[in-house]
Design a protein around this motif. Structure first.
Motif, PDB file in Angstrom:
ATOM      1  N   GLN A   6      60.790  11.666  14.437  1.00 31.02           N
ATOM      2  CA  GLN A   6      60.870  13.123  14.316  1.00 31.02           C
ATOM      3  C   GLN A   6      60.080  13.563  13.085  1.00 31.02           C
ATOM      4  N   CYS A   7      59.145  14.487  13.276  1.00 33.05           N
ATOM      5  CA  CYS A   7      58.314  14.951  12.165  1.00 33.05           C
ATOM      6  C   CYS A   7      59.155  15.459  10.999  1.00 33.05           C
ATOM      7  N   GLN A   8      60.114  16.318  11.282  1.00 34.88           N
ATOM      8  CA  GLN A   8      60.877  16.936  10.198  1.00 34.88           C
ATOM      9  C   GLN A   8      61.762  15.933   9.475  1.00 34.88           C
ATOM     10  N   GLN A   9      62.201  14.895  10.175  1.00 31.46           N
ATOM     11  CA  GLN A   9      63.026  13.869   9.544  1.00 31.46           C
ATOM     12  C   GLN A   9      62.236  13.131   8.458  1.00 31.46           C
ATOM     13  N   TYR A  10      60.942  12.965   8.676  1.00 32.67           N
ATOM     14  CA  TYR A  10      60.086  12.247   7.737  1.00 32.67           C
ATOM     15  C   TYR A  10      59.266  13.183   6.845  1.00 32.67           C
ATOM     16  N   ASP A  11      59.590  14.452   6.838  1.00 25.66           N
ATOM     17  CA  ASP A  11      58.840  15.459   6.089  1.00 25.66           C
ATOM     18  C   ASP A  11      58.561  15.049   4.640  1.00 25.66           C
ATOM     19  N   PRO A  12      59.550  14.656   3.841  1.00 26.79           N
ATOM     20  CA  PRO A  12      59.255  14.325   2.431  1.00 26.79           C
ATOM     21  C   PRO A  12      58.291  13.149   2.276  1.00 26.79           C
ATOM     22  N   ILE A  13      58.414  12.175   3.139  1.00 29.48           N
ATOM     23  CA  ILE A  13      57.553  10.993   3.036  1.00 29.48           C
ATOM     24  C   ILE A  13      56.131  11.331   3.479  1.00 29.48           C
ATOM     25  N   ILE A  14      56.003  12.130   4.534  1.00 25.46           N
ATOM     26  CA  ILE A  14      54.666  12.543   4.985  1.00 25.46           C
ATOM     27  C   ILE A  14      53.974  13.312   3.867  1.00 25.46           C
ATOM     28  N   ARG A  15      54.702  14.194   3.210  1.00 23.38           N
ATOM     29  CA  ARG A  15      54.110  14.952   2.095  1.00 23.38           C
ATOM     30  C   ARG A  15      53.698  14.034   0.947  1.00 23.38           C
ATOM     31  N   LEU A  16      54.477  13.010   0.705  1.00 27.39           N
ATOM     32  CA  LEU A  16      54.159  12.040  -0.334  1.00 27.39           C
ATOM     33  C   LEU A  16      52.858  11.296  -0.011  1.00 27.39           C
ATOM     34  N   TYR A  17      52.674  10.942   1.242  1.00 28.36           N
ATOM     35  CA  TYR A  17      51.487  10.195   1.660  1.00 28.36           C
ATOM     36  C   TYR A  17      50.247  11.074   1.760  1.00 28.36           C
ATOM     37  N   ALA A  18      50.427  12.338   2.127  1.00 28.65           N
ATOM     38  CA  ALA A  18      49.297  13.240   2.386  1.00 28.65           C
ATOM     39  C   ALA A  18      48.876  13.947   1.103  1.00 28.65           C
ATOM     40  N   THR A  19      48.488  13.169   0.129  1.00 26.00           N
ATOM     41  CA  THR A  19      48.069  13.746  -1.149  1.00 26.00           C
ATOM     42  C   THR A  19      46.778  14.543  -0.964  1.00 26.00           C
ATOM     43  N   GLY A  20      46.706  15.669  -1.641  1.00 27.83           N
ATOM     44  CA  GLY A  20      45.509  16.494  -1.571  1.00 27.83           C
ATOM     45  C   GLY A  20      45.441  17.391  -0.352  1.00 27.83           C
ATOM     46  N   ILE A  21      46.443  17.352   0.505  1.00 24.97           N
ATOM     47  CA  ILE A  21      46.459  18.204   1.696  1.00 24.97           C
ATOM     48  C   ILE A  21      47.292  19.441   1.392  1.00 24.97           C
ATOM     49  N   ASP A  22      46.813  20.599   1.810  1.00 25.38           N
ATOM     50  CA  ASP A  22      47.494  21.868   1.580  1.00 25.38           C
ATOM     51  C   ASP A  22      48.928  21.816   2.115  1.00 25.38           C
ATOM     52  N   GLN A  23      49.890  22.162   1.272  1.00 27.97           N
ATOM     53  CA  GLN A  23      51.310  22.086   1.637  1.00 27.97           C
ATOM     54  C   GLN A  23      51.674  23.060   2.756  1.00 27.97           C
ATOM     55  N   ASP A  24      51.040  24.224   2.808  1.00 28.68           N
ATOM     56  CA  ASP A  24      51.301  25.172   3.895  1.00 28.68           C
ATOM     57  C   ASP A  24      50.832  24.606   5.235  1.00 28.68           C
ATOM     58  N   PHE A  25      49.700  23.911   5.213  1.00 28.00           N
ATOM     59  CA  PHE A  25      49.204  23.265   6.428  1.00 28.00           C
ATOM     60  C   PHE A  25      50.203  22.207   6.902  1.00 28.00           C
ATOM     61  N   ILE A  26      50.699  21.384   5.983  1.00 31.97           N
ATOM     62  CA  ILE A  26      51.671  20.349   6.347  1.00 31.97           C
ATOM     63  C   ILE A  26      52.928  20.989   6.922  1.00 31.97           C
ATOM     64  N   THR A  27      53.406  22.051   6.286  1.00 29.07           N
ATOM     65  CA  THR A  27      54.596  22.745   6.795  1.00 29.07           C
ATOM     66  C   THR A  27      54.359  23.248   8.209  1.00 29.07           C
ATOM     67  N   SER A  28      53.199  23.839   8.457  1.00 30.05           N
ATOM     68  CA  SER A  28      52.935  24.404   9.786  1.00 30.05           C
ATOM     69  C   SER A  28      52.859  23.330  10.867  1.00 30.05           C
ATOM     70  N   ILE A  29      52.285  22.180  10.576  1.00 26.52           N
ATOM     71  CA  ILE A  29      52.209  21.153  11.625  1.00 26.52           C
ATOM     72  C   ILE A  29      53.540  20.425  11.813  1.00 26.52           C
ATOM     73  N   LEU A  30      54.310  20.284  10.745  1.00 22.04           N
ATOM     74  CA  LEU A  30      55.579  19.560  10.868  1.00 22.04           C
ATOM     75  C   LEU A  30      56.683  20.401  11.500  1.00 22.04           C
ATOM     76  N   ALA A  80      47.738   9.993   7.609  1.00 20.32           N
ATOM     77  CA  ALA A  80      48.005   9.740   6.189  1.00 20.32           C
ATOM     78  C   ALA A  80      48.441   8.295   6.003  1.00 20.32           C
ATOM     79  N   VAL A  81      47.893   7.647   4.981  1.00 19.60           N
ATOM     80  CA  VAL A  81      48.218   6.263   4.657  1.00 19.60           C
ATOM     81  C   VAL A  81      48.814   6.236   3.247  1.00 19.60           C
ATOM     82  N   HIS A  82      49.873   5.468   3.072  1.00 23.30           N
ATOM     83  CA  HIS A  82      50.517   5.304   1.763  1.00 23.30           C
ATOM     84  C   HIS A  82      49.468   4.874   0.742  1.00 23.30           C
ATOM     85  N   CYS A  83      49.562   5.392  -0.480  1.00 23.59           N
ATOM     86  CA  CYS A  83      48.538   5.129  -1.503  1.00 23.59           C
ATOM     87  C   CYS A  83      48.344   3.636  -1.782  1.00 23.59           C
ATOM     88  N   GLU A  84      49.389   2.826  -1.662  1.00 27.52           N
ATOM     89  CA  GLU A  84      49.261   1.382  -1.903  1.00 27.52           C
ATOM     90  C   GLU A  84      48.410   0.689  -0.835  1.00 27.52           C
TER      91      GLU A  84
END
Length: 172
Positions: A6-30, A80-84
């Motif tokens: 579920q996209c919304q269930q993983y929302d905080p982690i997706i935001r953590l991985y998607a560095t440099g991506i506009d937060q409003d864009f992430i909110t709209s797709i999730l 999005a890929v984890h920074c590590e």
């Protein structure tokens, strides 16, 4: 390995991985219920039981499926890929696995054409200029008909200089 989540269930982690991506864009797709999310992980059991810890996940793909008379389109809205794991080939591996496993993980078998008994899938991505080479190296090609892919512009403003890239696969 991919797991549907579920996209919304993983929302905080997706935001953590998607560095440099506009937060409003992430909110709209999730928050759009038509969009779906794939978690790429090396531990399926932990991935399906604990959404709060990112240590089991490598990356995510947020996507939407649409159908035309001629093909099924998979819009990759966010990869999005984890920074590590960045610059280690995991983004390419995720795309390769997505292309190879699409009929199963995206449930595309139900979309076969009645006449040919094949499924034609066009993967579509709106690339930033910095990532064009990555997608090109993974089989995507720039399209000159950006206006055909209106689904992308539900989330982002249309611009003549947009880089829309596609990759077409036919499955039996």
């Amino acid at each position: 390995m991919f797991v549907n989540v579920q996209c919304q269930q993983y929302d905080p982690i997706i935001r953590l991985y998607a560095t440099g991506i506009d937060q409003d864009f992430i909110t709209s797709i999730l928050t759009d219920p038509k969009n779906q999310c794939l978690l790429y992980t090396n531990d399926v059991e932990r991935a399906t039981t604990s959404a709060s810890t990112p240590d089991h996940s490598i990356g995510f793909i947020v996507y939407r499926i649409t159908k035309t008379a001629f093909e099924t389109r998979v819009y990759i809205l966010l990869l999005a890929v984890h920074c590590e794991y960045q610059s280690c080939g995991y983004g390419s591996l995720m795309l390769k696995d997505l292309f190879e496993q699409s009929p199963d993980i995206l449930n595309l078998k139900q979309h076969k054409k009645l006449v040919t008994s094949q499924t034609c899938v066009r993967f579509v991505i709106h690339s930033t200029r910095n990532n064009v080479r990555f997608y090109y190296n993974n089989g995507f090609r720039r399209t000159r008909t950006n206006c055909l892919y209106r689904t992308i512009y539900k989330y982002e403003a249309y611009c003549q200089n947009d880089v829309i890239m596609t990759f077409r696969v036919t499955y039996n």
